[in-house]
Enzyme design. Sequence first.
Site, mmCIF file in Angstrom:
data_model
loop_
_atom_site.group_PDB
_atom_site.id
_atom_site.type_symbol
_atom_site.label_atom_id
_atom_site.label_comp_id
_atom_site.label_asym_id
_atom_site.label_seq_id
_atom_site.Cartn_x
_atom_site.Cartn_y
_atom_site.Cartn_z
ATOM 1 N N VAL A 249 16.055 42.170 18.181
ATOM 2 C CA VAL A 249 15.867 42.933 16.939
ATOM 3 C C VAL A 249 17.193 43.360 16.269
ATOM 4 C CG1 VAL A 249 14.885 45.175 15.766
ATOM 5 C CG2 VAL A 249 13.697 43.986 17.407
ATOM 6 N N ARG A 250 18.248 43.503 17.144
ATOM 7 C CA ARG A 250 19.481 44.274 16.513
ATOM 8 C C ARG A 250 20.343 42.815 15.792
ATOM 9 N NH1 ARG A 250 21.263 47.708 21.441
ATOM 10 N NH2 ARG A 250 19.765 49.640 21.178
ATOM 11 N N TYR B 168 17.365 53.471 13.072
ATOM 12 C CA TYR B 168 16.518 52.882 13.941
ATOM 13 C C TYR B 168 17.162 51.672 14.495
ATOM 14 C CZ TYR B 168 15.864 49.219 10.390
ATOM 15 O OH TYR B 168 15.851 47.946 9.534
ATOM 16 N N GLU B 169 16.460 51.491 15.793
ATOM 17 C CA GLU B 169 16.685 50.619 16.762
ATOM 18 C C GLU B 169 18.231 50.755 17.364
ATOM 19 O OE1 GLU B 169 15.045 48.112 18.250
ATOM 20 O OE2 GLU B 169 13.483 48.630 16.839
ATOM 21 N N GLY B 170 18.122 52.258 17.507
ATOM 22 C CA GLY B 170 19.485 52.653 18.180
ATOM 23 C C GLY B 170 20.343 53.269 17.079
#
Length: 466
Positions: free
Chosen positions: A94-95, A233-235
């Site tokens: 995703v990143r 989001y996502e970290g």
Amino acid sequence: MVVAKLITSGKCYGVHSFIVPVRDLNNHKPLPGITVGEIGPKLAGNCLDNGYLRFDHVRIPRNNMMMKHAKVSSDGTYIRPKSDKLGYGTMVFVRVIILQQAAMSLAAATTIAVRYSAIRHQSEMVEGEPEPQILDYEAQQCKLFPLVSATLGIFFAGLKMWDIYIDVYTRMQEGELGGMPELHALSSGLKALVTELASNGVEVCRLACGGHGYMKSSGFARIYGLLTAACTYEGENTVLLLQTARYLMKAYQEAKCGRPVQSSVSYLGLSEGENTYVYGHSLSDLVFLYQQATSSIVATTAKRLKLATMKRGCAALAWNDTAFHLIKCAKFYSQCFLVCNYYNILKTAEVSDALRLVLSDAYELYALYWIRENSGDFLRSKKVTPDNLDDIDTRIEDLLVSLRPNIVTIVDAFDIRDECLNSVLGCSDGRAYERLCDRVFRAPTNIRGMKREDLEVVKEIRQSKL
């Protein structure tokens, strides 16, 4: 899918993923023990149904656990995966996608700003002369040209990270996990650096369009609202940079002991010695400078962390005390990867000499501009001198002039259709003012006029004795 702690046989094994039914398929109402709802309006992306979820003694079958790697047998025995890092795969994927999305968002913003700057004329640069395009002002070029160059660098980094991800994932399926720590560190650091850079860049593009950039029809509000969400989001970005810094501290110790390290940190240790950068318009010299400066900052941060640990007597407290420096070295590491990858693309790309020259100018501007913006850290690394900075300033001015004839063509090459850009200022036909007026004239208030109740309010105000 729900991520929750796994507790079996009285022992907690950390977070795992589970498939959990939330609503009744017949009436769409929440199942017993489940409370679910919408969290309300957000800065942007309100078409996405982000919500809250609460469980109260909800039971699911054991087989609802995602058991590709970790498993729980029918008797409750926990079976560990080959490595705890196997679960990073989806997160890292995703990143990598976020990098590509950030590049496209910044490409859209720079397209709007550059095209608008090319059709807007303002103020006499020389008395009696026609008003020039605002794109001819160096101040405007300093805002936009580095961002166009950064867009290319981020795009190339996204392609490279995708290749790295596929390679590491393929080897993971064969049981080889050695590449995962580097992939995790790179994807975390780049996600944090790139989303911050792109978000700030969109705001610069908006400001570069003056008051018209503040209008919703400019398209900037939508781009910024969606892009800035990626910073959390996502970290969350600060957390991700600290994770990258932890990898760097370990890699530095490995390199210091003479043990082999991954390719993205192979330059650690280059900071030894007093050699400083001598600017000679060489693109390869820029790569070496970034590697030296990053190595120096990582080494300095490692020393600070060691001293803080001795002073505090607690590794966790020492880590917190040096967080500012840890974040900085993670940013330098990520920026160094962008610059090195950008350079490698230039060396291997099969393009015409004319295009290679334009891309080389864009690369050099991006690398030099970031040095200028972070000159204090480069000076502190002792790899750059004040005289170097004077040369760099002069070269940046030359590069702005060199890129000016091609800058509109570069953003056109991003190939974003007007329907996707959805901006009255950035339309490809250059009719920004006609489209702006058309959008304003079609506004509901201008079409229907004032409502009767509004007129009554105005009438009461006029007749009052205020």
